[in-house]
Design a protein around this motif. Structure first.
Motif, PDB file in Angstrom:
ATOM      1  N   UNK A 169      60.474 -43.071 119.077  1.00 17.99           N
ATOM      2  CA  UNK A 169      61.821 -42.616 119.000  1.00 17.99           C
ATOM      3  C   UNK A 169      60.571 -41.261 119.589  1.00 17.99           C
ATOM      4  N   UNK A 170      59.888 -41.453 120.239  1.00 16.96           N
ATOM      5  CA  UNK A 170      58.583 -39.567 120.394  1.00 16.96           C
ATOM      6  C   UNK A 170      58.312 -40.107 122.057  1.00 16.96           C
ATOM      7  N   UNK A 171      59.005 -39.820 122.526  1.00 17.24           N
ATOM      8  CA  UNK A 171      58.860 -40.056 124.251  1.00 17.24           C
ATOM      9  C   UNK A 171      57.397 -39.360 124.748  1.00 17.24           C
ATOM     10  N   UNK A 172      56.396 -39.851 125.626  1.00 10.21           N
ATOM     11  CA  UNK A 172      55.541 -39.050 126.201  1.00 10.21           C
ATOM     12  C   UNK A 172      55.054 -39.637 127.550  1.00 10.21           C
ATOM     13  N   UNK A 173      53.784 -37.880 127.756  1.00 14.57           N
ATOM     14  CA  UNK A 173      53.790 -37.541 128.959  1.00 14.57           C
ATOM     15  C   UNK A 173      52.016 -37.506 128.599  1.00 14.57           C
ATOM     16  N   UNK A 174      51.406 -37.865 130.059  1.00 12.92           N
ATOM     17  CA  UNK A 174      50.534 -39.296 129.408  1.00 12.92           C
ATOM     18  C   UNK A 174      49.821 -37.701 130.230  1.00 12.92           C
ATOM     19  N   UNK A 175      49.125 -37.064 130.326  1.00 16.16           N
ATOM     20  CA  UNK A 175      47.973 -35.304 131.291  1.00 16.16           C
ATOM     21  C   UNK A 175      46.886 -35.380 130.726  1.00 16.16           C
ATOM     22  N   UNK A 176      45.664 -35.233 131.960  1.00 16.51           N
ATOM     23  CA  UNK A 176      44.200 -35.132 131.695  1.00 16.51           C
ATOM     24  C   UNK A 176      43.486 -36.346 131.781  1.00 16.51           C
ATOM     25  N   UNK A 177      42.841 -36.367 133.039  1.00 13.55           N
ATOM     26  CA  UNK A 177      42.620 -37.197 134.179  1.00 13.55           C
ATOM     27  C   UNK A 177      42.931 -38.294 134.485  1.00 13.55           C
ATOM     28  N   UNK A 178      43.962 -38.325 134.413  1.00  7.75           N
ATOM     29  CA  UNK A 178      45.368 -39.327 135.054  1.00  7.75           C
ATOM     30  C   UNK A 178      45.357 -39.206 136.776  1.00  7.75           C
ATOM     31  N   UNK A 179      44.913 -40.728 137.467  1.00 11.03           N
ATOM     32  CA  UNK A 179      44.776 -40.747 138.839  1.00 11.03           C
ATOM     33  C   UNK A 179      45.513 -42.079 138.715  1.00 11.03           C
ATOM     34  N   UNK A 180      45.842 -42.355 140.479  1.00  9.89           N
ATOM     35  CA  UNK A 180      46.706 -42.997 140.659  1.00  9.89           C
ATOM     36  C   UNK A 180      46.322 -43.978 139.599  1.00  9.89           C
ATOM     37  N   UNK A 181      45.198 -45.157 139.745  1.00 10.01           N
ATOM     38  CA  UNK A 181      45.308 -46.392 139.165  1.00 10.01           C
ATOM     39  C   UNK A 181      45.588 -45.917 137.542  1.00 10.01           C
ATOM     40  N   UNK A 182      45.208 -45.307 136.765  1.00  6.18           N
ATOM     41  CA  UNK A 182      45.562 -45.407 135.090  1.00  6.18           C
ATOM     42  C   UNK A 182      46.750 -44.513 135.052  1.00  6.18           C
ATOM     43  N   UNK A 209      50.354 -34.707 114.420  1.00  5.16           N
ATOM     44  CA  UNK A 209      51.223 -33.758 115.443  1.00  5.16           C
ATOM     45  C   UNK A 209      51.856 -34.191 116.076  1.00  5.16           C
ATOM     46  N   UNK A 210      52.253 -35.155 117.063  1.00  3.95           N
ATOM     47  CA  UNK A 210      53.389 -35.949 117.450  1.00  3.95           C
ATOM     48  C   UNK A 210      54.764 -35.308 116.615  1.00  3.95           C
ATOM     49  N   UNK A 211      54.509 -36.151 115.274  1.00  4.78           N
ATOM     50  CA  UNK A 211      55.001 -36.019 114.331  1.00  4.78           C
ATOM     51  C   UNK A 211      55.309 -34.569 114.339  1.00  4.78           C
ATOM     52  N   UNK A 212      54.761 -34.161 114.403  1.00  2.00           N
ATOM     53  CA  UNK A 212      55.737 -32.805 113.602  1.00  2.00           C
ATOM     54  C   UNK A 212      55.758 -31.921 114.719  1.00  2.00           C
ATOM     55  N   UNK A 213      55.562 -31.875 116.208  1.00  2.00           N
ATOM     56  CA  UNK A 213      56.467 -31.290 117.044  1.00  2.00           C
ATOM     57  C   UNK A 213      57.292 -32.253 117.288  1.00  2.00           C
ATOM     58  N   UNK A 214      58.300 -33.532 117.010  1.00  2.00           N
ATOM     59  CA  UNK A 214      58.934 -34.512 117.559  1.00  2.00           C
ATOM     60  C   UNK A 214      60.265 -33.555 116.015  1.00  2.00           C
ATOM     61  N   UNK A 215      59.834 -32.571 114.807  1.00  2.00           N
ATOM     62  CA  UNK A 215      60.795 -32.793 113.834  1.00  2.00           C
ATOM     63  C   UNK A 215      60.654 -31.158 113.553  1.00  2.00           C
TER      64      UNK A 215
END
Length: 213
Positions: A151-164, A117-123
């Motif tokens: 080459x694919x920049x990522x953002x982490x979303x879902x259950x993110x808190x100060x520690x993780x 999915x990541x490669x498809x979105x990037x393409x």
């Protein structure tokens, strides 16, 4: 990379506002901007979302990008961009939405989970993907993904808190997005903007330390 995504990547923190009372969106956005967050996302499945995007864009749009989240269709993207959204986020691989954003020259952060999915979105023109739900996958996934796909920049979303959040950044995520773990919605409801700023700043400081210390 689009200038807005560069800004998001450099700052590293996106505040996610879902279901917020429209009457407090502007002071809440101002408090989050003062706390140092890099961008604000208003989810389209919130009451008054489009009006909120417009109001925040007018009030603090010069300070930080105002995005539309939970964008499910190309029509949603059209509507959000017309309301003033300067970037768009989806929870899923939404090719129609990405096409609309590319045509409008508005960056889209497309939700993905797998390398395919990541490669498809990037393409298809996506410069930053949203790994969702990040906490369910774990920080090591970001580290492993960087090996074949740097080459694919990522953002982490879902259950993110100060520690993780720190773990995700150290593992290679360019940014994190968080809602309740970053925004003190109870304090916002009572108008305690100093408390809002304190809580948000905790993650901002932690992410900046992980990025630059």
């Amino acid at each position: 990379m689009h200038a807005i995504l560069e800004h998001v990547a450099q700052n590293g923190v996106v505040a996610i506002l879902r279901g917020v009372n429209p009457g407090i969106l502007v002071p809440l956005g101002q408090a989050l901007a003062d706390a140092g967050v890099g961008a604000i996302e208003i989810t389209l499945n919130s009451e008054g979302a489009l009006q909120g995007i417009t109001a925040l864009k007018e009030a603090i749009g010069e300070k930080l990008p105002i995005g539309a989240g939970t964008v499910m269709t190309g029509e949603d993207a059209h509507t959000a961009i017309k309301a003033g959204a300067t970037f768009v986020l989806t929870p899923h691989l939404a090719e129609e939405t990405l096409a609309v954003c590319c045509q409008a020259k508005i960056p889209a952060v497309i939700g993905v989970m797998t390398p395919t999915e990541a490669v498809r979105a990037y393409d298809f023109g996506c410069e930053m993907v949203k790994i969702f739900p990040a906490a369910s996958i774990g920080a090591n996934y970001f580290r492993e993904l960087r090996g074949p796909l740097p080459q694919i920049a990522t953002m982490a979303v879902g259950g993110v808190n100060k520690d993780n959040a720190v773990e995700f950044i150290k593992a290679g995520a360019r940014a994190v997005g968080a809602g309740g773990q970053l925004v003190d919605f109870a304090a916002a409801a009572r108008g305690d903007w100093e408390a809002v700023k304190r809580k948000a700043n905790e993650i901002v400081v932690a992410v900046h330390a992980a990025k630059y210390d």
